[in-house]
Design a protein around this motif. Structure first.
Motif, short mmCIF file in Angstrom:
data_model
loop_
_atom_site.label_atom_id
_atom_site.label_comp_id
_atom_site.label_asym_id
_atom_site.label_seq_id
_atom_site.Cartn_x
_atom_site.Cartn_y
_atom_site.Cartn_z
N ARG A 47 -6.23 -5.72 2.53
CA ARG A 47 -6.05 -4.73 1.46
C ARG A 47 -4.81 -5.08 0.65
O ARG A 47 -3.94 -5.81 1.11
N ALA A 48 -4.78 -4.56 -0.56
CA ALA A 48 -3.71 -4.93 -1.49
C ALA A 48 -2.31 -4.80 -0.89
O ALA A 48 -1.50 -5.73 -1.00
N HIS A 97 -5.42 -5.89 -13.18
CA HIS A 97 -5.02 -5.48 -11.83
C HIS A 97 -3.89 -6.33 -11.28
O HIS A 97 -3.50 -6.17 -10.12
N GLY A 144 -2.56 -8.66 -4.17
CA GLY A 144 -3.85 -9.14 -3.69
C GLY A 144 -4.85 -9.51 -4.75
O GLY A 144 -6.00 -9.82 -4.44
N THR A 145 -4.42 -9.52 -6.00
CA THR A 145 -5.36 -9.78 -7.10
C THR A 145 -5.31 -11.23 -7.55
O THR A 145 -4.24 -11.83 -7.66
N GLU A 165 -9.67 -8.44 -6.11
CA GLU A 165 -8.61 -7.65 -6.73
C GLU A 165 -8.32 -6.40 -5.93
O GLU A 165 -9.17 -5.92 -5.18
N GLN A 166 -7.13 -5.87 -6.12
CA GLN A 166 -6.71 -4.65 -5.44
C GLN A 166 -7.77 -3.57 -5.59
O GLN A 166 -8.33 -3.37 -6.66
N HIS A 167 -8.06 -2.91 -4.50
CA HIS A 167 -8.91 -1.73 -4.54
C HIS A 167 -8.23 -0.60 -3.79
O HIS A 167 -8.79 -0.06 -2.82
N VAL A 175 -9.76 -6.35 -0.71
CA VAL A 175 -9.79 -6.83 -2.10
C VAL A 175 -11.12 -7.45 -2.51
O VAL A 175 -11.33 -7.75 -3.68
#
Lengths: 251, 251, 251, 251, 251, 251
Positions: free
Chosen positions: D10-11, C78, C83-84, C32-34, C40
């Motif tokens: 990354r997201a 999220h 990206g989740t 998941e998005q960070h 992720v």
């Protein structure tokens, strides 16, 4: 021990009842519109009251306990009116299955689901059959107003109906007997009910919203209801249920 | 309209409450052993009472109604004792989902599930999250004794416990305040409870029957319970719940 | 045999570990998005690394193996960010159930699901409880940052946070220690995080998209992260987990 | 952006890939016994590696990303051996459905599930068909060794097998090329494999434990495996997959 | 007893067949569009006929019975045309599971699901595998036109196709042999079929409506069909199935 | 177009029927023991025949088609006898739901499930209600022998029964009329049936194996069956069904 309500008993008392192979009555009702004059709890209230009255008649000969009421049933056909809650079939089955399974695991073997709502009848037959077979214990389903003796006695007591109808003479009378302060007598006196059955011509059945049948949400004649009739009706059902429970062949 | 119980209201009254965007409190409890001294309905009784008391505090500023109590929850860990009923997770979810869905279909948009049973907490978080997202309505879950203000006020009232424990000082006091005739004072005075948490060393959790922790089914100190404490505890929880419901950011 | 990763072992080696009643650590994370600065995989990466480090500490006293990582969890909140990926509850439960069932059928009896994602916590409690009971084996769930000792040690190491927050000081530090090339230091230095909790006022919980809380997807203070802190944090969690696993009362 | 692994991105990078309508390759493998000489991760390892190599070939012409590996599949027929984990069909379907749904909700529209395990083939056809229809997006399933070109190229490279078999010449060669330190060369040299198919006489199929076919858990001839063949095999599959992805008619 | 159809037998006869460990053939078909010239029952008709012909060949050496036909399968890809019915996967699995479970509970242990519809093939592999393992009985799945011998014999009989295609030369011929009055010869003579496979380039599979492939709903060349070929084709399949059933290694 | 059977029609003909809003009759039966004298297909045979005869009466005034027969229903209570197959409730519901959904997607809007098996009645009420509501189309369920007119006409035709009973006078007569070669007249003449109902004293219902009621599997008096009565019974039911279908209020 004169208390018959499961909820009011303590764990050791309920273990003792299991050891004595007590009958468990499970009231099954609904939470749905009952016209402009009756509270939405009617079907749950009546199923519970009839269980309690039957238990009081039975308990001198057989140990018996009344489980908490399954107060929500299948009421999709009343969803067009206010105040209605409904389960779907799978959840309704799940609830009854978990309750019966809990009972059987605690040692109870004699279970009767006492129903007070027309919309639950077919589902209860399916569910009680499946649960009973799965748990290898007799799990009965019965609807109070269809018990043979009740049907006859009700016919004799009622004036303008032949049987129990939704929010009509019979139900209004019984609520007047139990919770008169919750009845709106003004609207009870003036509400016109339909006189149809949910089942279509010649026994072909399809889903039909209650709103297709009646604007008021009432089936039957509430105006002629009285608390006196209500008492008679409740006792007749309780008497019949007690006789059924004590009958030779039931368990 | 001063009645706050859904079951006691009539369909048109409930339709009116929906139109006014009333808050719906759904008490969620359990039906499970509470030691030798308390009736099995404790968690359902307390969740319901706190909802009613909170509703009475709230109703002058916001329309509010208390749904019938979901009296059966997740009590598998109490099944080794008598008198316990339990749902499985899927059925528990189904019941809450059907109730919330019925409410939203009837027009209600502000729902809070008020829980009174420790075994329901994690499941309610999962379920309320999923239901709220599915129904696109705010569906809150809260457990009365974990509301921040309640926790603090309870700590001040209790003598031998820091918080609510199963059938201990707090719960016994509240039942004494509400249904003293159902409490077995003899066994209340003499029952020794354990003082453990259900969670293991350092926060690792696994399923554990309550019977692994205590022979009596009690966690805490019932002997010091009094009806006076019970009244204070109930009011503290109701007050806190009312403040939460009226808080700026909730809905 | 110094290899601790299940995936790297051969079938006969894993059969031997089962015969020796090895502990199985199952890392459970998320994808998941960070925020704009971290990859992720954070939650899965950290849960896995802490399992490996704990296993290395434990293996001289107890046989232990680290299962492949359950890299997808419950991350619906999220999904508004890129990206989740998320499972629904039933699938998440199915995955964990099938893995634990496979382990138990292969002869393993000591299982701990080590979680690295806040959104999984409640669900893991429900699931581990149900699986453990069904399989009649102790199946523990624990979230590394909530292990009592970890919580305290983390507080001491962190400068601007008291605990682990989403993509903040703690997580950013640990990723810097493990995969520095995947961190975007520019955005790490400049991203402002919120400082809220997911839980609402006074403990009432409802579903809330992370996007309601923060535009950046970050909760906490990533700017102060360092690889040095990251190393300390990872070791603290591993140490605490190892102590838990070797504790007297766990299994 | 040269990174092809979803987990390492990354997201914002993944959001950008979605906007560019990137192809998503989802490696689907298994975690199961592969004889005494190979680690249990073989099918997952190979599916992942072939996706990465194909992505590197494709990315100059089409944006592409490799999702984290679904490392557990349907391996019930290997459960009689050590080290095997398996999902049931419903859970396997749930995992793939949730992943694809997450991808589509994030904006990705071109998905291919690249499978490396024979036991997944039929299920993947069912699942990809149902998911693709439900999500209204092309979701392809393909098994690397059954891609038409791969099949032919593999035949040319292998000495004692005509195709990929469980833990035989082809798989052993590819693992030697990628993770030689995890191969037990001693047992590789001496293990006799069966040469049967899972399908019975004349195309009638029934469930059959792999242990009915072979004591060693091997199908094929591991002894003739070499890293050189492994490199050729991996490149052949990656090349074929890349050509498929770039083919005119696929999307 | 020369009757081979389950439906035509009486309960004591079927009990006797169970005691003699009879083989049960379950025809599995579909109810779906077969172009403008063939009735929608084709796949069910042919699977049933081949079972009956095979049973007549087998019954002198082994007791055998033909169950009623599962006439609805997975035909979603034909739903864009008229006359098609389809089950979803879970229901299809449920039907086959309940039938096999009924058979095993009645004492039958040798079951073969004989399929006549391409869209069922992958699902049947999954389902037969799962059912067989669950019931601990050999449950075979086979598709008549993929039986090795059938495939070869069909190739020899057909003029313009190499195998069975949807509503083409083979199927049209067999229906002409069995139910010529239901064939519309006019449209049979003039309908152009496509000549594609459902599987995409290089073995990558995705869901595709049959309407994407052909406007007529036909794959193959119906115009060259004759009843004579149909008889040969039916006998070839029945012969091959009989040999399979009597093969040494099957049960 | 005089053909009424769906299975015998071609796709374009069925599309045309959908365009003309044809009524679809779906025969629903069972495959279960019917004593020592009748074949196990009785309930399916009779439901199908009555649909066909009704369709022939109706088709001059309304387009109508008879779907293939759902030949397996809920027959758990007959599983103690030979030759019985049963679905579970969920699968039965799935089958009917998929069929009705296929019909509605093809453009049909008027559906009646015509049932011939007592064990299906309650389930069909539940299922038809749920399907009709979900599909927003009238889906009727009816059991031929409970259609009001049928009940009365049957009473007049039968000599020793008042209604249809399992394998008794009525069913045996109708099978004699249709498939006399499948009736074992010897055992028909001598088999004693019970004369009980499946429902217990006073309307309380529980699951009960048919074997608890009768050793022979027969309820009623087969010995007095004749083909002549059978013809009359079939025509009476078909007549009544036709009248129902053409009734003013049905659709």
């Amino acid at each position: 021990m004169t208390e018959v309500l499961w909820a009011n008993l303590r764990a050791p008392e309920l273990s003792e009842l299991a050891r004595r192979n007590a009958i468990v009555l499970v009231p099954v009702g609904s939470m749905e519109q009952h016209g402009p004059h009756l509270p939405v709890q009617v079907d749950s209230l009546l199923a519970t009251e009839i269980c309690i009255r039957a238990a009081r008649r039975v308990r001198e000969r057989e140990p018996v306990v009344v489980a908490p009421t399954v107060w929500c049933g299948l009421a999709e056909h009343h969803m067009d009116f206010g105040g209605t809650m409904t389960l779907d079939f799978d959840t309704f089955r799940g609830v009854l299955r978990c309750i019966c399974q809990s009972l059987v695991r605690q040692g109870f073997r004699r279970i009767l689901l006492l129903n007070g709502h027309g919309g639950n009848v077919s589902a209860l037959n399916v569910i009680a059959g499946d649960i009973g077979r799965e748990l290898e214990a007799p799990v009965f389903a019965a609807t109070y107003c269809y018990l043979a003796g009740t049907a006859q006695r009700y016919k004799d007591i009622l004036e303008q109906q032949e049987n129990v109808r939704h929010a009509g003479e019979a139900e209004s009378s019984m609520v007047l007997a139990l919770l008169p302060e919750l009845v709106d007598r003004e609207s009870m006196a003036h509400t016109q009910g339909t006189m149809t059955n949910m089942v279509g011509p010649s026994g072909a059945y399809r889903f039909r919203s209650f709103a297709e049948l009646t604007e008021t949400g009432v089936n039957g004649v509430p105006a002629v209801a009285t608390a006196e009739k209500g008492e008679l009706l409740l006792d007749a059902a309780a008497e019949e249920l007690a006789e059924t429970l004590l009958g030779d062949e039931l368990w």
